[in-house]
Design a protein around this motif. Structure first.
Motif, PDB file in Angstrom:
ATOM      1  N   VAL A 185     -86.194  98.756  92.295  1.00  0.00           N
ATOM      2  CA  VAL A 185     -85.235  99.859  92.192  1.00  0.00           C
ATOM      3  C   VAL A 185     -85.087 100.556  93.540  1.00  0.00           C
ATOM      4  CG1 VAL A 185     -84.726 102.071  91.060  1.00  0.00           C
ATOM      5  CG2 VAL A 185     -85.685 100.188  89.728  1.00  0.00           C
ATOM      6  N   SER A 211     -80.422 101.177  92.311  1.00  0.00           N
ATOM      7  CA  SER A 211     -79.661 101.155  91.054  1.00  0.00           C
ATOM      8  C   SER A 211     -80.490 100.486  89.968  1.00  0.00           C
ATOM      9  CB  SER A 211     -78.342 100.409  91.250  1.00  0.00           C
ATOM     10  OG  SER A 211     -77.763 100.055  90.015  1.00  0.00           O
ATOM     11  N   ILE A 212     -80.556 101.117  88.795  1.00  0.00           N
ATOM     12  CA  ILE A 212     -81.268 100.520  87.663  1.00  0.00           C
ATOM     13  C   ILE A 212     -80.568  99.246  87.203  1.00  0.00           C
ATOM     14  CG2 ILE A 212     -81.783 100.812  85.198  1.00  0.00           C
ATOM     15  CD1 ILE A 212     -83.777 102.293  86.782  1.00  0.00           C
ATOM     16  N   SER A 213     -79.237  99.296  87.099  1.00  0.00           N
ATOM     17  CA  SER A 213     -78.495  98.136  86.578  1.00  0.00           C
ATOM     18  C   SER A 213     -78.597  96.928  87.517  1.00  0.00           C
ATOM     19  CB  SER A 213     -77.032  98.496  86.335  1.00  0.00           C
ATOM     20  OG  SER A 213     -76.425  98.946  87.545  1.00  0.00           O
ATOM     21  N   SER A 227     -82.193  95.599  87.436  1.00  0.00           N
ATOM     22  CA  SER A 227     -82.517  94.939  86.160  1.00  0.00           C
ATOM     23  C   SER A 227     -81.999  93.507  86.130  1.00  0.00           C
ATOM     24  CB  SER A 227     -81.945  95.738  84.980  1.00  0.00           C
ATOM     25  OG  SER A 227     -80.525  95.717  85.002  1.00  0.00           O
ATOM     26  N   PRO A 272     -81.404  96.984  81.456  1.00  0.00           N
ATOM     27  CA  PRO A 272     -81.442  98.284  82.139  1.00  0.00           C
ATOM     28  C   PRO A 272     -82.293  99.303  81.369  1.00  0.00           C
ATOM     29  CG  PRO A 272     -79.211  97.431  82.130  1.00  0.00           C
ATOM     30  CD  PRO A 272     -80.016  96.522  81.234  1.00  0.00           C
ATOM     31  N   GLN A 273     -82.216  99.246  80.035  1.00  0.00           N
ATOM     32  CA  GLN A 273     -83.004 100.164  79.215  1.00  0.00           C
ATOM     33  C   GLN A 273     -84.494  99.917  79.399  1.00  0.00           C
ATOM     34  OE1 GLN A 273     -80.551  98.211  78.130  1.00  0.00           O
ATOM     35  NE2 GLN A 273     -78.931  99.574  77.371  1.00  0.00           N
ATOM     36  N   SER A 300     -85.509 101.135  82.911  1.00  0.00           N
ATOM     37  CA  SER A 300     -85.533 102.600  82.938  1.00  0.00           C
ATOM     38  C   SER A 300     -86.774 103.134  82.236  1.00  0.00           C
ATOM     39  CB  SER A 300     -84.270 103.142  82.252  1.00  0.00           C
ATOM     40  OG  SER A 300     -84.265 104.552  82.275  1.00  0.00           O
ATOM     41  N   LYS A 301     -87.149 102.504  81.140  1.00  0.00           N
ATOM     42  CA  LYS A 301     -88.355 102.890  80.396  1.00  0.00           C
ATOM     43  C   LYS A 301     -89.600 102.675  81.240  1.00  0.00           C
ATOM     44  CE  LYS A 301     -90.686 102.061  75.987  1.00  0.00           C
ATOM     45  NZ  LYS A 301     -90.659 101.271  74.716  1.00  0.00           N
ATOM     46  N   LYS A 352     -89.799 105.456  83.883  1.00  0.00           N
ATOM     47  CA  LYS A 352     -90.192 106.726  83.254  1.00  0.00           C
ATOM     48  C   LYS A 352     -91.671 106.726  82.884  1.00  0.00           C
ATOM     49  CE  LYS A 352     -85.629 107.944  81.426  1.00  0.00           C
ATOM     50  NZ  LYS A 352     -84.807 108.096  80.209  1.00  0.00           N
ATOM     51  N   ARG A 396     -81.674 110.996  90.650  1.00  0.00           N
ATOM     52  CA  ARG A 396     -80.559 110.212  90.122  1.00  0.00           C
ATOM     53  C   ARG A 396     -79.261 110.981  90.335  1.00  0.00           C
ATOM     54  NH1 ARG A 396     -85.241 109.762  87.607  1.00  0.00           N
ATOM     55  NH2 ARG A 396     -85.927 107.781  86.670  1.00  0.00           N
TER      56      ARG A 396
END
Length: 294
Positions: free
Chosen positions: A12, A17-19, A22, A29-30, A33-34, A37, A50
């Motif tokens: 990242v 960018s997360i997308s 990923s 992406p979810q 992101s998890k 976090k 962000r």
């Protein structure tokens, strides 16, 4: 904190960018992101700012980025050392086997033993028949899947399975019509067999000499597969055992028994004479149980 979370973090950092990250990590992406976090929660800090134009590192994120590669290397080293410490404490078995035996036992036999006996490290190698006895005798292996004849004075021996040696011929070969084969039938007939480093060569040679016959050996090989291939092309005759001809299926060849019922191919499990450890006994009992169920 684990290696995967740190690798995700660094990706990242690079992609901002997360997308995009990923896609390169082949996760959703979810999911990514998890992961970020979770890392933030574990460290008790915010790693990224962000915004609509992308993601940038906080001061705490910069500190983690600076140290992440070293942390990954340290974790990999720790993982490797822990693995070696576990492996070092395992009981070890060095197993050598004659070619062809694994066709009978199936690879799952060895895999299943390792799966169910995680305290035992099993090393497995295949070699021509004539080397197996030597490896066990010289302590280069603990157990051997060997072929008779076996020196009973030098080895503990347990018979695993005995098979009739059969003549392998093309369905259009003149001998294919016979119900049983005599030694006279193969006299001066073109034949392909396994080479002198395999005991079946010497078994056949002894029986042929006693019967006063001599097939025309046009080629010797290191595997039954080539014997079956050449027979399927009707270029020669050869020999086989039922479990091998079943494994190498070909409707153009047939296996015919010999009239002489003493012509056998016997697989044995051997260990060197002397004390047998509980680990080796565990393996031997497992093999005998396996063979009774196939």
């Amino acid at each position: 904190m684990n290696i995967k979370e740190l690798i995700n973090f660094l990706k990242v950092c690079k992609m901002k960018s997360i997308s995009k990250a990923s896609r390169e990590l082949f996760i959703s992406p979810q999911g990514l992101s998890k992961s970020i976090k979770k890392l933030e929660k574990e460290l008790g800090v915010i790693l990224f700012i962000r915004s609509s134009i992308g993601m940038s590192l906080t001061k705490q994120g910069e500190v983690l980025k600076k140290n992440a590669i070293r942390i990954i290397q340290d974790l990999e080293k720790l993982k490797y050392e822990m693995y070696n410490a576990t492996k070092f404490n395992k009981e070890k078995i060095k197993l050598v086997s004659s070619y062809g035996v694994i066709r009978l036992l199936e690879p799952e036999c060895i895999l299943e033993f390792s799966k169910n006996n995680t305290n035992i490290s099993l090393e497995y190698e295949e070699h021509p028949d004539m080397y197996i006895d030597e490896y066990v005798k010289e302590n280069k292996a603990d157990i051997g899947f060997a072929i008779e004849p076996i020196d009973d004075a030098a080895f503990n021996k347990t018979v695993i399975k005995t098979f009739d040696i059969k003549l392998l011929v093309h369905k259009d070969h003149p001998l294919s019509k016979k119900k049983v084969i005599t030694y006279k039938d193969v006299d001066n007939v073109d034949m392909v067999i396994e080479s002198k480093v395999f005991k079946v060569y010497h078994i056949l040679d002894e029986h042929f000499k006693q019967a006063g016959v001599e097939p025309n050996i046009i080629f010797v090989t290191s595997g039954f597969s080539l014997c079956h291939k050449l027979c399927a092309e009707n270029k020669c005759i050869s020999i086989t055992m039922d479990f091998i001809s079943r494994d190498i299926k070909n409707n153009d060849i047939v296996a015919i028994p010999f009239e002489d019922k003493s012509l056998k191919w016997t697989i044995c499990m051997i260990t060197k004479k002397g004390h047998i450890s509980s680990t080796i006994k565990t393996f031997e009992d497992y093999i005998l149980s396996w063979i009774n169920h196939i």
